[in-house]
Structure formats: structure tokens, C-alpha cells
Motif scaffolding. Sequence first.
Motif, mmCIF file in Angstrom:
data_model
loop_
_atom_site.group_PDB
_atom_site.id
_atom_site.type_symbol
_atom_site.label_atom_id
_atom_site.label_comp_id
_atom_site.label_asym_id
_atom_site.label_seq_id
_atom_site.Cartn_x
_atom_site.Cartn_y
_atom_site.Cartn_z
ATOM 1 N N GLY A 203 -11.447 3.299 -0.984
ATOM 2 C CA GLY A 203 -11.368 2.984 -2.404
ATOM 3 C C GLY A 203 -10.666 4.007 -3.262
ATOM 4 N N GLU A 204 -10.215 5.141 -2.683
ATOM 5 C CA GLU A 204 -9.533 6.137 -3.500
ATOM 6 C C GLU A 204 -8.144 5.642 -3.885
ATOM 7 N N MET A 205 -7.755 5.883 -5.128
ATOM 8 C CA MET A 205 -6.457 5.451 -5.625
ATOM 9 C C MET A 205 -5.527 6.650 -5.723
ATOM 10 N N ARG A 206 -4.296 6.465 -5.236
ATOM 11 C CA ARG A 206 -3.296 7.532 -5.267
ATOM 12 C C ARG A 206 -1.959 6.989 -5.746
ATOM 13 N N TRP A 207 -1.135 7.899 -6.302
ATOM 14 C CA TRP A 207 0.237 7.568 -6.651
ATOM 15 C C TRP A 207 1.111 7.767 -5.430
ATOM 16 N N VAL A 208 1.864 6.735 -5.072
ATOM 17 C CA VAL A 208 2.741 6.797 -3.908
ATOM 18 C C VAL A 208 4.178 6.511 -4.338
ATOM 19 N N LYS A 209 5.101 7.370 -3.943
ATOM 20 C CA LYS A 209 6.514 7.261 -4.314
ATOM 21 C C LYS A 209 7.122 5.977 -3.756
ATOM 22 N N THR A 210 8.022 5.360 -4.557
ATOM 23 C CA THR A 210 8.714 4.151 -4.129
ATOM 24 C C THR A 210 10.116 4.137 -4.713
ATOM 25 N N GLU A 211 10.967 3.303 -4.167
ATOM 26 C CA GLU A 211 12.318 3.151 -4.708
ATOM 27 C C GLU A 211 12.273 2.271 -5.952
ATOM 28 N N VAL A 212 13.056 2.633 -6.947
ATOM 29 C CA VAL A 212 13.068 1.903 -8.215
ATOM 30 C C VAL A 212 14.392 1.180 -8.388
#
Length: 421
Positions: free
Chosen positions: A75-84
Motif C-alpha cells: 500500500g505504500e505510494m511512491r513517485w516513479v519516473k516516466t516518459e512525458v
Amino acid sequence: MESLGPIRVSKKDSEDGQPLSPMARFFHQPYCDVYTITIMGFNTPINPLVFKASLRHSLLKHPRFSCLPVVEKGGEMRWVKTEVNLDNHVRVPVLDPNMESPDKFVEDYASNLSKTTITKSIPLWDVHLLNVKTSEAESTVIFRIHHSLGDGISLMSLLLSCSRKASDPEALPTIPTIKRRNPSNSGGLTSWQFLLKLWWLVLLCWNTIVDVLILLGTIFFLEDTKTPLKGTLPLGLAQRRFVHRTIILDDVKLVKNAMGTTINDVMVAITQAGLSSYLNRKYGDDKTYNKGAEENNNNLPNNIRLRAALAVNIRPSAGIQISSFPNRITLWFSNVPGPEEEISYFGHPVAFIALTVYGQPNALVIHVVSYASKMKITLSVDKNIIPDPYQLCDDLQNSLDLMKNAVITNQRTDPKLYTTG
């Protein structure tokens, strides 16, 4: 609300991704899927190619605008890099420059955004470029940003980092600073002064205890009185109406200086007086003889509990951070300091800045932002609860006018009431 389900990410991404802050996670809770709306009017038409290229070299440099909020196992939420892909984020609708009511079109366009959310498969922001002339600007840009990406002051700081002074294209804008009162250097205290300070300390401790008890009561059971301003759950997906009113900053400062207080205090007082006038009229209209408002009678029921979540600054710089248990109160209130002088954004001179939000479980949100010599009061309302937001804007404006006129009248008899600043 589109739920955030578990997403498989690589071990590297899991280690590198930063966890969402408690406040960011709060804005992903049911009935609090909150988006900020920043409406900027420009004094020139928008050049979409320049604007889009500038976003790539500014906004996308900020990590949150190129990341996804993902839920890991546990259930932990993290920011994950992605292509924009900017094409997924920049909207440039083809508009009729000779449309009949451009002001209503822009207002309707912003309102329609409140009926939608941004898919969780892309970073949670988008920009809408509206090249149509209104009564206030030659063109309008609407930034929609999920509130988990930042609070009011961080988003304002990001916006201003992309701006320059209109008078100096190389200089960053100036933000008002908080003026702290200097401690007294008068030396020792007299016995009378000591007793006053001791009494002040006792009152401070007592009020703190009372505030803590009220906060606990709000968490568990204490709700505001049901009034024509109070919504009921669920409100998160209801269509909002965004309306704004421009007031003169010097008028607010006139009242501030006369009362020896702050701009934020004046805006809270204006809000309280304006809401009282609005509710007095509403309750008067409910009477069969329908004369309450016209006769200036007090139609307000006794013992109304009407509270707001006020944004308070806990940083050394000017700004806000908001925290509350929001569905039990009536409204949110926020006052964000903007640039002290006129600015340009990606080379486009700015006519006005208006901030607001949608997705929160309240029928009314009031945002105030200063810009150069003016201030914008922006209302975000559930139109099913508050169908006449322009009337509420009038009440807020009238409250300021009454305060200003009272100061001017008193200033004629006591010139020391008025100072500049």
C-alpha cells in the motif's frame, strides 16, 4: 474517482522513487481527489509553439511533473519516473475569435474541467491554451495540476520560476516577504508589564487547549450547522463553477494599516462579513413575507457553527500549507502572495492570475492571490449548493467597500489612522 491500484515497478524504480508525503497521500483519498486550477490571462495572444517548447525546458525539469504516483505491495505510494509526451498534456482547442460571449466560454471551459480527472497512466497535470479575447485579457491559459504534486506556495514558486519581470526580461519576480515584529529592547519589565505578559501567557495556553479539544471534536463528531453554504457528501465529482473578482490591493492595505493588522486578517474579515450578508439574505428570502434583506433585519439563526479550513504558513518564507478534516467544515480559505510587479510568462505579459481547486468535499472554496497592484478573489462552488456565486462576489466586494469607507471617514477626523505600506 479513478482508484490507484497496485502497479508493478522494477526494483531500481522502487528504490529510487520518493514516497508520497502525508499531504500528497491525503489528496488521493476518496472525496479528496483534489486538482488545482490556475487561470492566467495574458495581454497578448498565445504562441502555442513557444509555450510548448518552454514547458519542456521548465516544467518538465521538475521531477513531480514527469512522475506517476504508484501503489506498491503493502500500500505504500511512491513517485516513479516516466516518459512525458507533451501532446498528452497540452490542449490547444480551435476557437472562433468572433464568438458571442468569450468570457462565458472561458468560464464554462474551466467549469467543465471540474467534471473530469486526469488518467493515472500519465503525470497528473495538463495545460489548456485558449486564444480568445475576453474583457480582461487577450488570451487565457488554464493549468490543471493534481494537488498531490504540490501545495499553493510550491506551485506558485514553480510558476514564478518560469516568469520574468515585465520591466526586466532577465529578472525574476519579487515575492512579498513576511515582516516579523522586532522584539522589544526596552530592558527589564515593570511589575505591571510582567503581570500583563503572564496573563497573556495564561490566555494563550487556555486558547490552545480549547482549540485542541475543538479539533478533536471535529475529527470525531463536531460538524458545522447545515446552512445554504454547507454541502453534504459526496461532493468530490460534482461540477464546480469558478468565478473571480478583482479588488484593489491598496484598498486592503488601507484597512490593514488603520487596524494595525495583516492583509490576511483583512481578507478573513472581508470573508466573514461577506458570508454573513449572503446568509442573511438567504434566510430572509425563506421567510414568507420576504422582507428581511430589504429591511436590513438580522435573519441569521442563533448559534450557527460555520468554520473554514484556513491555510497557515509554517515556512520561513511567505506561503501556505493547509491541513484539516475537511468534510465537517463549511469552506476552505487560502491566501497566496503573488508577484509584487507585473510579469511575463514564457514571454507573454500576464494580465491576471487566479487560483482555485476542485474535488474537495466542500461546497465553497475561497482563494485570494495578489498580483502587482491588485488581488483576485476566486470562488470554487458546487453550483447545486450555491447557484449564485456572483452575488457572493458582490457581498465580498461590498464588505471591503464598507470597511474602506469607514476608515476614510475616521481618517478625516484622525489622520494618524492612515499610513502607507
